[in-house]
Design an enzyme around this catalytic site. Structure first.
Site, PDB file in Angstrom:
ATOM      1  NE  ARG A 224      -4.237  -1.559   0.141  1.00 15.40           N
ATOM      2  CZ  ARG A 224      -4.365  -2.648  -0.614  1.00 15.40           C
ATOM      3  NH1 ARG A 224      -3.390  -2.975  -1.466  1.00 15.40           N
ATOM      4  NH2 ARG A 224      -5.452  -3.380  -0.550  1.00 15.40           N
ATOM      5  CG  HIS A 272      -3.284  -1.284  -6.916  1.00 14.50           C
ATOM      6  ND1 HIS A 272      -3.587  -0.548  -5.780  1.00 14.50           N
ATOM      7  CD2 HIS A 272      -3.441  -2.577  -6.546  1.00 14.50           C
ATOM      8  CE1 HIS A 272      -3.906  -1.372  -4.792  1.00 14.50           C
ATOM      9  NE2 HIS A 272      -3.826  -2.615  -5.231  1.00 14.50           N
TER      10      HIS A 272
HETATM   11  P1  NDP Z   1      -1.376 -11.390   5.537  1.00 15.19           P
HETATM   12  O1  NDP Z   1      -2.336 -10.851   6.540  1.00 15.19           O
HETATM   13  O2  NDP Z   1      -1.427 -12.828   5.197  1.00 15.19           O
HETATM   14  O3  NDP Z   1       0.113 -11.052   6.022  1.00 15.19           O
HETATM   15  C1  NDP Z   1       0.444  -9.840   6.609  1.00 15.19           C
HETATM   16  C2  NDP Z   1       1.872  -9.929   7.131  1.00 15.19           C
HETATM   17  O4  NDP Z   1       2.267  -8.622   7.583  1.00 15.19           O
HETATM   18  C3  NDP Z   1       2.008 -10.878   8.332  1.00 15.19           C
HETATM   19  O5  NDP Z   1       3.217 -11.581   8.250  1.00 15.19           O
HETATM   20  C4  NDP Z   1       2.052  -9.900   9.518  1.00 15.19           C
HETATM   21  O6  NDP Z   1       2.783 -10.366  10.641  1.00 15.19           O
HETATM   22  C5  NDP Z   1       2.785  -8.735   8.901  1.00 15.19           C
HETATM   23  N1  NDP Z   1       2.510  -7.520   9.669  1.00 15.19           N
HETATM   24  C6  NDP Z   1       1.337  -6.903   9.886  1.00 15.19           C
HETATM   25  N2  NDP Z   1       1.499  -5.828  10.676  1.00 15.19           N
HETATM   26  C7  NDP Z   1       2.815  -5.759  10.948  1.00 15.19           C
HETATM   27  C8  NDP Z   1       3.606  -4.880  11.734  1.00 15.19           C
HETATM   28  N3  NDP Z   1       3.070  -3.854  12.388  1.00 15.19           N
HETATM   29  N4  NDP Z   1       4.923  -5.132  11.823  1.00 15.19           N
HETATM   30  C9  NDP Z   1       5.481  -6.186  11.178  1.00 15.19           C
HETATM   31  N5  NDP Z   1       4.787  -7.064  10.424  1.00 15.19           N
HETATM   32  C10 NDP Z   1       3.467  -6.847  10.319  1.00 15.19           C
HETATM   33  O7  NDP Z   1      -1.557 -10.484   4.239  1.00 15.19           O
HETATM   34  P2  NDP Z   1      -1.322 -10.896   2.710  1.00 15.19           P
HETATM   35  O8  NDP Z   1       0.025 -11.478   2.589  1.00 15.19           O
HETATM   36  O9  NDP Z   1      -2.467 -11.667   2.184  1.00 15.19           O
HETATM   37  O10 NDP Z   1      -1.386  -9.439   2.009  1.00 15.19           O
HETATM   38  C11 NDP Z   1      -0.495  -8.410   2.379  1.00 15.19           C
HETATM   39  C12 NDP Z   1      -0.935  -7.083   1.788  1.00 15.19           C
HETATM   40  O11 NDP Z   1      -0.677  -7.034   0.399  1.00 15.19           O
HETATM   41  C13 NDP Z   1      -2.436  -6.781   1.858  1.00 15.19           C
HETATM   42  O12 NDP Z   1      -2.800  -6.304   3.132  1.00 15.19           O
HETATM   43  C14 NDP Z   1      -2.612  -5.730   0.792  1.00 15.19           C
HETATM   44  O13 NDP Z   1      -2.467  -4.441   1.333  1.00 15.19           O
HETATM   45  C15 NDP Z   1      -1.462  -5.982  -0.166  1.00 15.19           C
HETATM   46  N6  NDP Z   1      -1.943  -6.409  -1.487  1.00 15.19           N
HETATM   47  C16 NDP Z   1      -1.594  -5.653  -2.581  1.00 15.19           C
HETATM   48  C17 NDP Z   1      -2.033  -6.025  -3.833  1.00 15.19           C
HETATM   49  C18 NDP Z   1      -1.613  -5.262  -5.046  1.00 15.19           C
HETATM   50  O14 NDP Z   1      -2.071  -5.545  -6.147  1.00 15.19           O
HETATM   51  N7  NDP Z   1      -0.715  -4.319  -4.955  1.00 15.19           N
HETATM   52  C19 NDP Z   1      -2.869  -7.206  -4.040  1.00 15.19           C
HETATM   53  C20 NDP Z   1      -3.127  -7.950  -2.838  1.00 15.19           C
HETATM   54  C21 NDP Z   1      -2.692  -7.540  -1.608  1.00 15.19           C
HETATM   55  P3  NDP Z   1       2.334 -11.689  11.467  1.00 15.19           P
HETATM   56  O15 NDP Z   1       2.675 -12.859  10.562  1.00 15.19           O
HETATM   57  O16 NDP Z   1       3.174 -11.630  12.667  1.00 15.19           O
HETATM   58  O17 NDP Z   1       0.859 -11.540  11.704  1.00 15.19           O
HETATM   59  C1  OXD Z   2      -6.030  -6.286  -2.677  1.00 13.75           C
HETATM   60  C2  OXD Z   2      -5.646  -5.359  -3.724  1.00 13.75           C
HETATM   61  O1  OXD Z   2      -5.856  -5.949  -1.508  1.00 13.75           O
HETATM   62  O2  OXD Z   2      -6.120  -5.513  -4.864  1.00 13.75           O
HETATM   63  O3  OXD Z   2      -6.533  -7.379  -3.001  1.00 13.75           O
HETATM   64  O4  OXD Z   2      -4.841  -4.439  -3.516  1.00 13.75           O
END
Ligand code: NDP
Ligand code: OXD
Length: 309
Positions: A224, A272
């Site tokens: 993001r 994106h």
């Molecule tokens: P998950 O919820 O599976 O994973 C999130 C990870 O981030 C976890 O490992 C979590 O830690 C870590 N995390 C969260 N908060 C913190 C923090 N404060 N400090 C350190 N680590 C942290 O999410 P996904 O992998 O499914 O997706 C990740 C992000 O990708 C989505 O939230 C979205 O914003 C973005 N995205 C972007 C897309 C695009 O097209 N650009 C498409 C899809 C998603 P822990 O394991 O300890 O909980």
């Molecule tokens: C998602 C994205 O979060 O498209 O799935 O960014």
């Protein structure tokens, strides 16, 4: 069972067809500003209009058409107290791995420099970079980050990861929590963000933290845009501390026309698309989760509102 289908961009026709196939017997309804929502069991949505939110209080659960929950959690207390379920992978992890591998290899194998040379008819092998100088640091070790870690390891890059809670991953240096962030950054040459946008990650990558990366580092943001202080990145690129960035996400999307990123050749911009929602896979997963919910079975990927993801 009746399901509300809603997208901020209004495009729900194909979702309705796919959902009808995946959940025969379920009726889908749409909603438009000013309408009263009929009684529904669930909603499948993305970017809801603020005026829809109070009407969601009657639902059993809300299913998001994406992986990130920030676009709905930003409504805070205006959100009704129903479970919110996000997508878990549904084909996005492999796309993230493709994107990050492409961007990293382009820097590591000096493709931009060879392209430039070729434009001038130059046949000049450049010294190869060493993998040991190209540690890939992945922030966020969730569904998407883990796939990126696995892929970059398969190419033989040293890989480190940073998450909120501690992890143990074979062959990966794992760091956890804010107290370990500087140590993580100081040994990262290619920084990849796959963090959710939360109160903790908003503006996380500011001038001080980006300066903690070694000189000549690269930034790949596929999570993001609001996690990155955009003017700070630009300053550090212009100062030569950061060698380049590949950015798929921005604080304001679409990236506005007069934005200094457009003019900076060391920044690669994509709109994106690093991992798009594959509708068929998303609908299949949502249908399975709705069926599990109805049967009283556990449902994966319920968003924790306190954590923000
Ligand atoms: P998950 O919820 O599976 O994973 C999130 C990870 O981030 C976890 O490992 C979590 O830690 C870590 N995390 C969260 N908060 C913190 C923090 N404060 N400090 C350190 N680590 C942290 O999410 P996904 O992998 O499914 O997706 C990740 C992000 O990708 C989505 O939230 C979205 O914003 C973005 N995205 C972007 C897309 C695009 O097209 N650009 C498409 C899809 C998603 P822990 O394991 O300890 O909980
Ligand atoms: C998602 C994205 O979060 O498209 O799935 O960014």
């Amino acid at each position: 069972m009746r399901i509300l289908l809603y997208r901020g961009d209004g495009e729900i026709g194909a979702w309705a067809e796919d959902l009808a196939r995946a959940l025969p017997g379920a009726e889908t309804v749409g909603w438009q500003e000013g309408e009263t929502l009929p009684a529904c069991d669930h909603a499948v949505l993305w970017n809801p209009a603020p005026s829809l939110l109070p009407q969601l209080a009657q639902l059993k659960a809300v299913f998001l058409m994406g992986a990130g929950a920030d676009a709905i959690l930003k409504f805070g207390d205006a959100l009704p107290d129903v479970p919110i379920v996000r997508l878990g992978d549904t084909g996005m992890a492999v796309q993230m791995a493709e994107y990050v591998a492409y961007a990293t290899l382009r820097y590591f194998r000096r493709f931009d420099e060879y392209e430039e040379q070729a434009r001038h008819g130059l046949w000049t092998p450049l010294p190869a970079h060493e993998k040991e100088d190209f540690t890939v640091g992945v922030m966020g070790l969730g569904k998407l980050g883990l796939r990126v870690v696995e892929t970059m390891r398969s190419f033989g890059f040293p890989v480190r990861g940073w998450s909120r809670t501690p992890k143990e991953l074979p062959g990966v240096d794992c760091f956890a929590g804010m107290e370990a962030l500087d140590a993580f950054l100081s040994g990262t040459r290619v920084l990849v963000s796959l963090l959710p946008l939360t109160n903790e990650t908003n503006n996380l990558l500011d001038r001080r933290r980006l300066s903690t990366l070694p000189r000549g580092s690269y930034v790949i943001n596929v999570a993001r845009g609001a996690q990155l202080a955009e003017p700070d990145l630009l300053t550090l690129i212009r100062a030569g501390h950061i060698a380049g960035a590949t950015l798929d996400v921005f604080r304001n999307e679409p990236l506005p026309a007069p934005h200094p990123f457009w003019e900076e050749p060391r920044i690669t911009i994509t709109p994106h698309i690093s991992a798009i929602t594959i509708r068929g896979e998303a609908v299949r997963q949502i249908a399975e989760k709705i069926a599990a919910f109805e049967a009283g079975n556990p449902v994966d990927d319920i968003v924790d509102r306190n954590l923000g993801y």
